[in-house]
Design a protein around this motif. Structure first.
Motif, PDB file in Angstrom:
ATOM      1  N   UNK A  94      30.141  86.249  55.248  1.00 28.04           N
ATOM      2  CA  UNK A  94      31.649  86.564  55.326  1.00 28.04           C
ATOM      3  C   UNK A  94      32.357  86.482  53.618  1.00 28.04           C
ATOM      4  N   UNK A  95      33.014  87.334  53.813  1.00 32.09           N
ATOM      5  CA  UNK A  95      34.099  87.363  52.322  1.00 32.09           C
ATOM      6  C   UNK A  95      35.263  86.345  52.715  1.00 32.09           C
ATOM      7  N   UNK A  96      35.516  85.839  51.447  1.00 35.68           N
ATOM      8  CA  UNK A  96      36.672  84.823  51.568  1.00 35.68           C
ATOM      9  C   UNK A  96      37.806  85.540  50.291  1.00 35.68           C
ATOM     10  N   UNK A  97      38.934  85.009  50.416  1.00 33.28           N
ATOM     11  CA  UNK A  97      40.106  85.552  49.664  1.00 33.28           C
ATOM     12  C   UNK A  97      39.805  84.886  48.136  1.00 33.28           C
ATOM     13  N   UNK A  98      38.903  83.919  48.128  1.00 36.40           N
ATOM     14  CA  UNK A  98      38.467  83.191  46.765  1.00 36.40           C
ATOM     15  C   UNK A  98      37.448  83.681  46.294  1.00 36.40           C
ATOM     16  N   UNK A 100      34.604  84.506  47.489  1.00 32.90           N
ATOM     17  CA  UNK A 100      33.016  84.135  47.632  1.00 32.90           C
ATOM     18  C   UNK A 100      32.486  84.995  48.770  1.00 32.90           C
ATOM     19  N   UNK A 101      30.987  85.067  48.884  1.00 35.46           N
ATOM     20  CA  UNK A 101      30.404  85.260  50.115  1.00 35.46           C
ATOM     21  C   UNK A 101      29.759  84.107  50.757  1.00 35.46           C
ATOM     22  N   UNK A 102      30.000  83.963  52.025  1.00 35.48           N
ATOM     23  CA  UNK A 102      29.641  82.697  52.801  1.00 35.48           C
ATOM     24  C   UNK A 102      28.499  82.930  53.722  1.00 35.48           C
ATOM     25  N   UNK A 103      27.436  82.282  53.609  1.00 33.02           N
ATOM     26  CA  UNK A 103      26.513  82.447  54.475  1.00 33.02           C
ATOM     27  C   UNK A 103      26.507  81.310  55.434  1.00 33.02           C
ATOM     28  N   UNK A 104      26.678  81.394  56.977  1.00 30.53           N
ATOM     29  CA  UNK A 104      26.821  80.465  57.690  1.00 30.53           C
ATOM     30  C   UNK A 104      25.491  80.531  58.491  1.00 30.53           C
ATOM     31  N   UNK A 105      24.703  79.067  58.567  1.00 29.87           N
ATOM     32  CA  UNK A 105      23.809  78.837  59.382  1.00 29.87           C
ATOM     33  C   UNK A 105      24.038  77.998  60.580  1.00 29.87           C
ATOM     34  N   UNK A 106      23.317  78.305  61.650  1.00 27.43           N
ATOM     35  CA  UNK A 106      23.440  77.331  62.968  1.00 27.43           C
ATOM     36  C   UNK A 106      22.333  76.275  63.025  1.00 27.43           C
ATOM     37  N   UNK A 163      41.510  74.817  64.617  1.00 27.16           N
ATOM     38  CA  UNK A 163      40.521  75.670  63.827  1.00 27.16           C
ATOM     39  C   UNK A 163      40.814  77.109  63.464  1.00 27.16           C
ATOM     40  N   UNK A 164      41.090  77.631  62.297  1.00 27.96           N
ATOM     41  CA  UNK A 164      41.488  78.937  61.974  1.00 27.96           C
ATOM     42  C   UNK A 164      40.825  79.267  60.596  1.00 27.96           C
ATOM     43  N   UNK A 165      41.442  80.555  60.073  1.00 30.34           N
ATOM     44  CA  UNK A 165      40.723  80.965  58.880  1.00 30.34           C
ATOM     45  C   UNK A 165      39.475  81.580  59.047  1.00 30.34           C
ATOM     46  N   UNK A 166      38.657  81.439  57.940  1.00 31.22           N
ATOM     47  CA  UNK A 166      37.350  81.963  57.887  1.00 31.22           C
ATOM     48  C   UNK A 166      36.374  80.948  58.680  1.00 31.22           C
ATOM     49  N   UNK A 167      36.535  79.764  59.078  1.00 31.56           N
ATOM     50  CA  UNK A 167      36.000  79.084  60.084  1.00 31.56           C
ATOM     51  C   UNK A 167      35.971  79.406  61.405  1.00 31.56           C
ATOM     52  N   UNK A 168      37.327  79.793  61.758  1.00 32.28           N
ATOM     53  CA  UNK A 168      37.366  80.500  63.008  1.00 32.28           C
ATOM     54  C   UNK A 168      36.619  81.787  63.080  1.00 32.28           C
TER      55      UNK A 168
END
Length: 206
Positions: A94-98, A100-106, A163-168
């Motif tokens: 995902x992209x954030x307003x700061x 960053x590209x963020x890669x989520x692992x599970x 829980x909201x924002x990018x995490x949500x």
């Protein structure tokens, strides 16, 4: 949770932002069911103070890849041993307003006590999956965002936490992949860009 569906997911890659980060969505299995661990960011931080996040952070030059980033940051923030993590798959970048590209692992992790081990983390919070998939604990709204255009904001309200924002955004995809939960087709409300956020998150956004 159906981790085989997470493992089979072919994630979208974002590689055009100037900064990279990675997080891990840690899942613990308990007799009463699975739970997901979140960190509550310290109030003194300049970015997203007080918000609920997954353990993680920015990539450092010594990190050989973004999985290493996620595991290193989780170890620094909550004392999670990288060797104890069973990484089962990835979600979409995902992209954030700061910028960053963020890669989520599970990852599946041992069910033990985790304590904040970094000054950026105020609290470690375990939220039951059974509560996260209860639609009575979820709402969303449509907004025109100055950076992203039309977006849908998600809010999960469980045990006094929001829980909201990018995490949500990441959590929505995880729940849709690993459970039978589905995001309702329409948001609960349509908001103007300058309308207030829900009271539970308004102070965090200011």
């Amino acid at each position: 949770m159906q981790f085989d569906r997470v493992a089979a997911h072919e994630p979208v890659v974002v590689d055009d932002e100037p900064q990279e980060a990675a997080v891990i969505a840690p899942v613990v299995t308990r007799p009463e069911g699975e739970a997901i661990l979140f960190t509550k960011r310290a109030d003194h931080l300049s970015d997203h103070p007080g918000q609920m996040s997954f353990p993680g952070g920015g990539r450092e030059p010594e990190d050989e890849d973004l999985l290493r980033t996620a595991l290193r940051e989780a170890n620094e923030e909550i004392g999670l041993d990288p060797l104890a993590v069973n990484v089962v798959g990835r979600l979409d970048d995902i992209r954030t307003i700061t910028r960053y590209s963020v890669r989520p692992f599970v990852g599946r992790i041992p069910d033990r006590d985790y304590l904040p081990s970094d000054e950026e983390v105020a609290e470690i919070v375990s939220l039951p999956v059974s509560e996260l998939i209860d639609l009575d604990n979820y709402e969303s709204e449509h907004r025109d965002h100055p950076h992203y255009g039309e977006i849908r904001l998600h809010f999960f309200y469980v045990d006094g936490y929001t829980v909201w924002g990018a995490t949500a955004r990441m959590l929505v995809q995880l729940l849709e992949l690993a459970t039978d939960w589905r995001m309702p087709p329409e948001p609960d409300r349509y908001m103007e860009p300058d309308d207030d956020l829900p009271p539970s998150v308004r102070d965090e956004a200011e």
